[in-house]
Write an enzyme that holds these catalytic residues in place. Structure first.
Site, PDB file in Angstrom:
ATOM      1  N   GLU A 191       7.090   5.526   4.571  1.00  0.00           N
ATOM      2  CA  GLU A 191       5.710   5.103   4.760  1.00  0.00           C
ATOM      3  C   GLU A 191       5.109   5.823   5.968  1.00  0.00           C
ATOM      4  O   GLU A 191       5.814   6.257   6.877  1.00  0.00           O
ATOM      5  CB  GLU A 191       5.647   3.581   4.973  1.00  0.00           C
ATOM      6  CG  GLU A 191       6.122   2.809   3.748  1.00  0.00           C
ATOM      7  CD  GLU A 191       5.786   1.324   3.797  1.00  0.00           C
ATOM      8  OE1 GLU A 191       5.243   0.802   2.809  1.00  0.00           O
ATOM      9  OE2 GLU A 191       6.083   0.680   4.810  1.00  0.00           O
ATOM     10  N   TYR A 237      -5.519   0.555   1.583  1.00  0.00           N
ATOM     11  CA  TYR A 237      -4.284   0.734   2.347  1.00  0.00           C
ATOM     12  C   TYR A 237      -4.441   1.820   3.416  1.00  0.00           C
ATOM     13  O   TYR A 237      -5.497   2.435   3.561  1.00  0.00           O
ATOM     14  CB  TYR A 237      -3.137   1.071   1.390  1.00  0.00           C
ATOM     15  CG  TYR A 237      -2.458  -0.156   0.790  1.00  0.00           C
ATOM     16  CD1 TYR A 237      -3.018  -1.429   0.906  1.00  0.00           C
ATOM     17  CD2 TYR A 237      -1.246  -0.026   0.110  1.00  0.00           C
ATOM     18  CE1 TYR A 237      -2.381  -2.541   0.352  1.00  0.00           C
ATOM     19  CE2 TYR A 237      -0.611  -1.137  -0.441  1.00  0.00           C
ATOM     20  CZ  TYR A 237      -1.172  -2.393  -0.314  1.00  0.00           C
ATOM     21  OH  TYR A 237      -0.538  -3.479  -0.856  1.00  0.00           O
ATOM     22  N   ASP A 259      -0.671  -1.798  10.079  1.00  0.00           N
ATOM     23  CA  ASP A 259      -0.727  -0.427  10.600  1.00  0.00           C
ATOM     24  C   ASP A 259      -2.029  -0.022  11.303  1.00  0.00           C
ATOM     25  O   ASP A 259      -3.112  -0.332  10.799  1.00  0.00           O
ATOM     26  CB  ASP A 259      -0.570   0.582   9.465  1.00  0.00           C
ATOM     27  CG  ASP A 259       0.480   0.195   8.458  1.00  0.00           C
ATOM     28  OD1 ASP A 259       1.243  -0.743   8.709  1.00  0.00           O
ATOM     29  OD2 ASP A 259       0.522   0.843   7.389  1.00  0.00           O
ATOM     30  N   ARG A 279       1.384   6.824  -0.736  1.00  0.00           N
ATOM     31  CA  ARG A 279       0.303   6.284   0.109  1.00  0.00           C
ATOM     32  C   ARG A 279       0.331   6.822   1.537  1.00  0.00           C
ATOM     33  O   ARG A 279       1.241   7.510   1.944  1.00  0.00           O
ATOM     34  CB  ARG A 279       0.396   4.754   0.135  1.00  0.00           C
ATOM     35  CG  ARG A 279       1.744   4.207   0.556  1.00  0.00           C
ATOM     36  CD  ARG A 279       1.711   2.660   0.564  1.00  0.00           C
ATOM     37  NE  ARG A 279       3.038   2.109   0.775  1.00  0.00           N
ATOM     38  CZ  ARG A 279       3.869   1.731  -0.198  1.00  0.00           C
ATOM     39  NH1 ARG A 279       3.511   1.819  -1.462  1.00  0.00           N
ATOM     40  NH2 ARG A 279       5.064   1.257   0.089  1.00  0.00           N
ATOM     41  N   ASP A 280      -0.703   6.446   2.282  1.00  0.00           N
ATOM     42  CA  ASP A 280      -0.847   6.671   3.723  1.00  0.00           C
ATOM     43  C   ASP A 280      -1.130   8.135   4.079  1.00  0.00           C
ATOM     44  O   ASP A 280      -0.384   8.760   4.845  1.00  0.00           O
ATOM     45  CB  ASP A 280       0.413   6.171   4.482  1.00  0.00           C
ATOM     46  CG  ASP A 280       0.847   4.775   4.066  1.00  0.00           C
ATOM     47  OD1 ASP A 280      -0.017   4.012   3.601  1.00  0.00           O
ATOM     48  OD2 ASP A 280       2.040   4.450   4.179  1.00  0.00           O
TER      49      ASP A 280
HETATM   50  C1  FRU Z   1       3.104   0.073   6.088  1.00  0.00           C
HETATM   51  C2  FRU Z   1       2.341  -0.165   4.804  1.00  0.00           C
HETATM   52  C3  FRU Z   1       1.744   1.120   4.280  1.00  0.00           C
HETATM   53  C4  FRU Z   1       0.596   0.608   3.437  1.00  0.00           C
HETATM   54  C5  FRU Z   1       0.110  -0.555   4.242  1.00  0.00           C
HETATM   55  C6  FRU Z   1      -0.433  -1.700   3.440  1.00  0.00           C
HETATM   56  O1  FRU Z   1       3.222  -1.073   6.858  1.00  0.00           O
HETATM   57  O2  FRU Z   1       3.166  -0.776   3.841  1.00  0.00           O
HETATM   58  O3  FRU Z   1       2.644   1.937   3.580  1.00  0.00           O
HETATM   59  O4  FRU Z   1      -0.392   1.565   3.277  1.00  0.00           O
HETATM   60  O5  FRU Z   1       1.210  -1.001   5.009  1.00  0.00           O
HETATM   61  O6  FRU Z   1      -0.961  -2.671   4.282  1.00  0.00           O
END
Ligand code: FRU
Length: 495
Positions: free
Chosen positions: A222, A106, A47, A167-168
């Site tokens: 995500e 992440y 990402d 996350r994210d």
């Molecule tokens: C999306 C993801 C995110 C995570 C990251 C880990 O591709 O799975 O949700 O933060 O990649 O590398």
């Protein structure tokens, strides 16, 4: 190559000079290194993260596992650019070196605050029983590029009702208040996006789930991103667990958006149109947007997907980022066009116009491996009219209009080394006009195709042999007029 847990979670500092050299040699012997896309020096990129304009430059980070083409211990890698085109490698920005991010720094986002760049990211950690714990963390970058992590997590865990798939964080500011959306999974194993607020960027309060009409739409969302454009609210996210449906949702995981009224930031209410995919190619995921100093909303995505293997794996690297695209709204749809600045890549130019009648015509003197091609096809009376590129004796990638099926089709069945053919070798969108404008960016191992004013985009990796550089035009059963301009594009990557 089998990757044990120890190999995936090895710290970079434990890697010897000889190993690095071997890794670099393996990568540089790869025939599919890109010339004008952001790609990892070694290992795996996923990402885009922390995309922001700060201190006179764009900063664009990405998820990075340095040691091979797998999803191991993730770092943030830093690149910067003054023009969105020429990117400078700035090295590792966030190392997974604390208890909070012991198993990966992440994805997350960047926002300028008090003359610093605040980088919010997810600390992914595993306990002794390998259970996941997710913390939303903060690292602050100053003008010299040095980064300090805040010791405590800004959000120490998911609210009640949600799992550790949390996350994210994507942060934005509005009238002096700060907002954050986070990708989440409800305890009933459905995906959602959560809204948090803060007055100082440090103390964050859970406000609500973003209340969409998609209550059971995949098992995890995500990389959510919320922004407002032309008086609409847009929620982008990457849902996992959606079944294919005709031409839609054909990749292993999806990326798309909900366009609607502005989000109610008190209640989380969001009324919107149907979920629409952002891209119709084979390789696109986890995009993130940012705003330019002159107010354009720019999106960059990961040109790849999780849980698939790719032909570059054997050369110990994988994936790249997409080109930056400007977003606008027209008729309740997001349009995406290549960022204006990409013209800076253009070098020598060629043009031609031709009327084809049930013919295939090679453009022999146009062979190149990095170029932009604008193809306008007019007055299509043929059953099929289009273009083959990256063509050699037995290989070619095709993009064409199919009049019988009323579709635009990208076909990579003969593109060279196959990439996940189990997910199909064609992608299409419905189309029913006699004219079409096709703007394509071809690099050594990818193509990005923009239709008309950006109403559809096809982003795909391609793995042709190095001498498959041909371009051919064709019309089957009938006529079509082609008006073509091609620019060779300069390389920004020094290998
Ligand atoms: C999306 C993801 C995110 C995570 C990251 C880990 O591709 O799975 O949700 O933060 O990649 O590398």
């Amino acid at each position: 190559m089998e990757w044990s847990r120890e190999m995936r979670y090895r710290q970079m500092e434990n890697v010897s000079k000889e190993e690095w050299k071997q890794l670099n040699d393996q990568v540089s012997s790869c025939p599919w290194r890109q010339t004008y896309h952001v790609q990892p020096p070694t290992g795996l990129l996923n990402d885009p993260n922390g995309f922001a304009y700060y201190n006179g430059e764009y900063h664009l980070f990405y998820q990075w596992f340095p040691l091979g083409p797998i999803h191991g211990l993730k770092h943030w890698y830093h690149t910067s650019s003054i023009d969105l085109v020429n990117w400078k490698d700035r090295g590792t920005a966030i190392f997974p070196d604390t208890d909070l991010d012991s198993h990966g720094a992440y994805s997350g986002s960047g926002i300028v605050h008090e003359d610093k760049l605040y980088l919010f990211y997810t600390g992914n950690s595993r306990d002794a029983s390998w259970n996941r714990h997710s913390y939303q963390c903060l690292a602050v970058m100053d003008k010299n590029g040095s980064i300090m992590k805040q010791e405590q997590a800004v959000i120490p865990g998911p609210p009640d009702g949600y799992t550790e798939h949390f996350r994210d964080p994507k942060v934005w500011e509005e009238n002096g208040s700060y907002f954050m959306v986070i990708g989440a999974q409800r305890k009933n194993k459905t995906g959602a996006a959560l809204l948090y607020t803060s007055t100082d960027m440090l103390d964050w309060k859970f406000r609500n789930e973003i209340n969409t009409s998609y209550n059971t739409f995949g098992y995890m969302w995500e990389c959510p991103d919320y922004f407002e454009l032309q008086n609409n609210g847009i929620l982008i996210f990457s849902p996992q667990g959606i079944e294919a449906e005709g031409d839609n949702f054909r990749n292993i995981y999806q990326s798309g958006y909900l366009l609607g009224h502005k989000l109610n930031k008190e209640t989380g209410e969001f009324s919107h149109e149907e979920f629409a995919e952002l891209d119709f190619g084979f390789d696109f995921y986890a995009p993130q947007t940012s705003v330019t100093p002159d107010g354009r909303r720019i999106l960059v995505g990961w040109m790849g997907l999780p849980d698939l293997s790719y032909p570059t794996d054997k050369h110990m690297w994988a994936h790249c980022l997409t080109l930056p695209r400007e977003l606008t709204i027209h008729n309740n749809k997001l349009l995406q066009k290549p960022a204006e600045e990409l013209r800076l890549l253009r070098q020598s130019k060629k043009t031609t116009s031709l009327l084809l009648d049930n013919q295939m015509l090679p453009l022999y003197t146009w062979e190149d491996s990095a170029y932009e091609l604008d193809v306008r096809i007019e007055g299509i009376e043929a059953g099929m009219a289009g273009i083959s590129f990256c063509a050699g004796e037995t290989e070619k990638t095709m993009f064409y209009y199919d009049a019988d099926r009323q579709k635009l089709v990208l076909d990579r069945s003969l593109s060279g080394e196959p990439a996940s053919p189990e997910f199909g070798t064609t992608r299409s969108v419905p189309y029913d006009e006699k004219n079409v404008n096709i703007r394509m960016f071809v690099d050594t191992s990818s193509v990005e195709i923009f239709i008309n004013k950006g109403e559809a985009v096809f982003t795909s990796r391609l793995f042709p042999s190095p001498d498959s550089k041909g371009i051919q035009l064709f019309s089957h059963i009938g006529e079509a007029a082609f008006y073509i301009t091609k620019w060779s594009l300069k390389s920004i990557n020094k290998e």
